[in-house]
Design an enzyme around this catalytic site. Structure first.
Site, short mmCIF file in Angstrom:
data_model
loop_
_atom_site.label_atom_id
_atom_site.label_comp_id
_atom_site.label_asym_id
_atom_site.label_seq_id
_atom_site.Cartn_x
_atom_site.Cartn_y
_atom_site.Cartn_z
N GLY A 130 27.77 -16.12 34.69
CA GLY A 130 29.48 -17.51 35.20
C GLY A 130 30.28 -16.91 33.70
O GLY A 130 31.52 -17.01 33.52
N ASP A 184 28.74 -29.41 33.10
CA ASP A 184 28.95 -30.54 34.07
C ASP A 184 27.94 -31.77 33.56
O ASP A 184 28.03 -32.28 32.28
CB ASP A 184 28.43 -30.11 35.04
N ASP A 243 31.14 -19.57 40.39
CA ASP A 243 31.51 -18.76 41.62
C ASP A 243 31.89 -20.60 42.14
O ASP A 243 30.96 -21.61 41.45
CB ASP A 243 30.34 -17.98 41.64
N ARG A 303 34.68 -15.37 41.86
CA ARG A 303 34.17 -14.98 40.47
C ARG A 303 35.37 -14.47 39.82
O ARG A 303 35.69 -14.63 39.02
CB ARG A 303 32.94 -14.14 40.23
N GLU A 307 29.08 -19.75 27.15
CA GLU A 307 28.74 -20.84 27.95
C GLU A 307 30.30 -20.47 28.63
O GLU A 307 31.49 -20.97 28.54
CB GLU A 307 28.73 -22.51 28.04
N ASP A 308 30.23 -20.62 30.38
CA ASP A 308 31.78 -20.88 30.78
C ASP A 308 32.07 -21.98 31.05
O ASP A 308 32.86 -22.95 31.11
CB ASP A 308 31.23 -20.52 32.55
N VAL A 367 34.69 -25.86 40.57
CA VAL A 367 36.12 -25.40 39.76
C VAL A 367 35.37 -23.70 40.20
O VAL A 367 33.89 -23.54 40.09
CB VAL A 367 36.51 -25.59 38.47
P1 IMP Z 1 25.34 -28.25 33.60
O1 IMP Z 1 23.27 -27.59 34.07
O2 IMP Z 1 24.66 -29.57 35.03
O3 IMP Z 1 25.99 -28.25 32.53
O4 IMP Z 1 25.63 -27.14 34.76
C1 IMP Z 1 25.45 -25.66 33.78
C2 IMP Z 1 25.86 -24.61 34.55
O5 IMP Z 1 26.12 -25.37 36.21
C3 IMP Z 1 27.23 -23.17 34.46
O6 IMP Z 1 26.62 -22.66 33.70
C4 IMP Z 1 27.77 -23.59 35.76
O7 IMP Z 1 26.59 -22.07 35.91
C5 IMP Z 1 27.54 -24.24 36.83
N1 IMP Z 1 28.65 -25.11 37.21
C6 IMP Z 1 28.22 -26.49 37.01
N2 IMP Z 1 29.58 -26.90 37.75
C7 IMP Z 1 30.12 -25.75 37.93
C8 IMP Z 1 32.20 -25.85 38.48
O8 IMP Z 1 32.56 -26.41 38.99
N3 IMP Z 1 31.62 -24.09 39.21
C9 IMP Z 1 30.88 -23.33 39.09
N4 IMP Z 1 29.80 -23.93 38.68
C10 IMP Z 1 29.54 -24.75 37.71
#
Ligand code: IMP
Length: 179
Positions: free
Chosen positions: A44, A103, A159, A165, A99-100, A153
């Protein structure tokens, strides 16, 4: 399932301006902290990293790491797996994880723990987008582009099942309730 095309949440112009601001802050903060290594988290972050890196006015190198936490789903399992490691060693380097999106925070927490154990000179994290309402673990982000509501998003590297993307903006897709 997404029934329609993504709706714009953050425009291309707003992203450009924010990336320029972040690059200026990072260039200032790291001008005495060398060598700087940007670690892009695949897939991402590839577009954000490319734009950010080209706007930094200080010397730096780039490496990539790949992790998986979601598979093809849109909900975090909380279990993060390392899919591809860095090529470079990071001991003694100033490492900035790019990081993109953050979450739940599980992915970033996992990455920071993994990288900290390798004894970098410093370790910080930058994310273009953060969803504060979804935070499950307390992980520090040193640079954040945008705080957004709890929506899925896409675009600018992000994606949905590998789609969208390359959209130049960040949009959201309406997902039917998952069971
Ligand atoms: P986390 O571990 O829950 O913080 O998630 C991080 C990863 O989940 C990010 O690096 C993304 O690859 C993916 N991700 C979380 N939310 C989204 C979103 O809304 N759109 C796309 N990818 C997401």
């Amino acid at each position: 399932m997404a029934d329609s095309e993504p709706k714009i949440l953050i425009s291309r112009e707003a992203i450009e301006q924010k990336v320029a601001e972040l690059a200026a802050r990072i260039s200032e903060d790291y001008k005495e902290a060398q060598p700087l290594l940007l670690v892009g988290v695949l897939k991402g972050s590839f577009i954000f990293l490319a734009d950010l890196s080209r706007q930094l006015t200080i010397p730096h190198t780039v490496d990539f790491i790949a992790v998986s936490s979601y598979g093809n789903a849109t909900k975090s399992t909380g279990e993060v797996r390392l899919l591809m490691d860095l090529r470079s060693t990071i001991a003694g380097k100033h490492v900035l994880v790019v990081e993109d999106i953050v979450d739940t925070g599980y992915t970033l927490e996992y990455l920071l723990r993994l990288l900290r154990a390798r004894r970098p000179a410093s370790l910080k994290a930058c994310a273009l987008v953060r969803k504060p309402d979804r935070r499950k673990v307390d992980v520090t982000l040193d640079y954040v582009g945008f705080d957004i509501p709890d929506k899925w998003v896409v675009g600018y590297g992000l994606d949905w099942g590998d789609r969208y993307r390359t959209l130049p903006y960040i949009g959201y897709v309406e997902l039917a309730e998952e069971s």
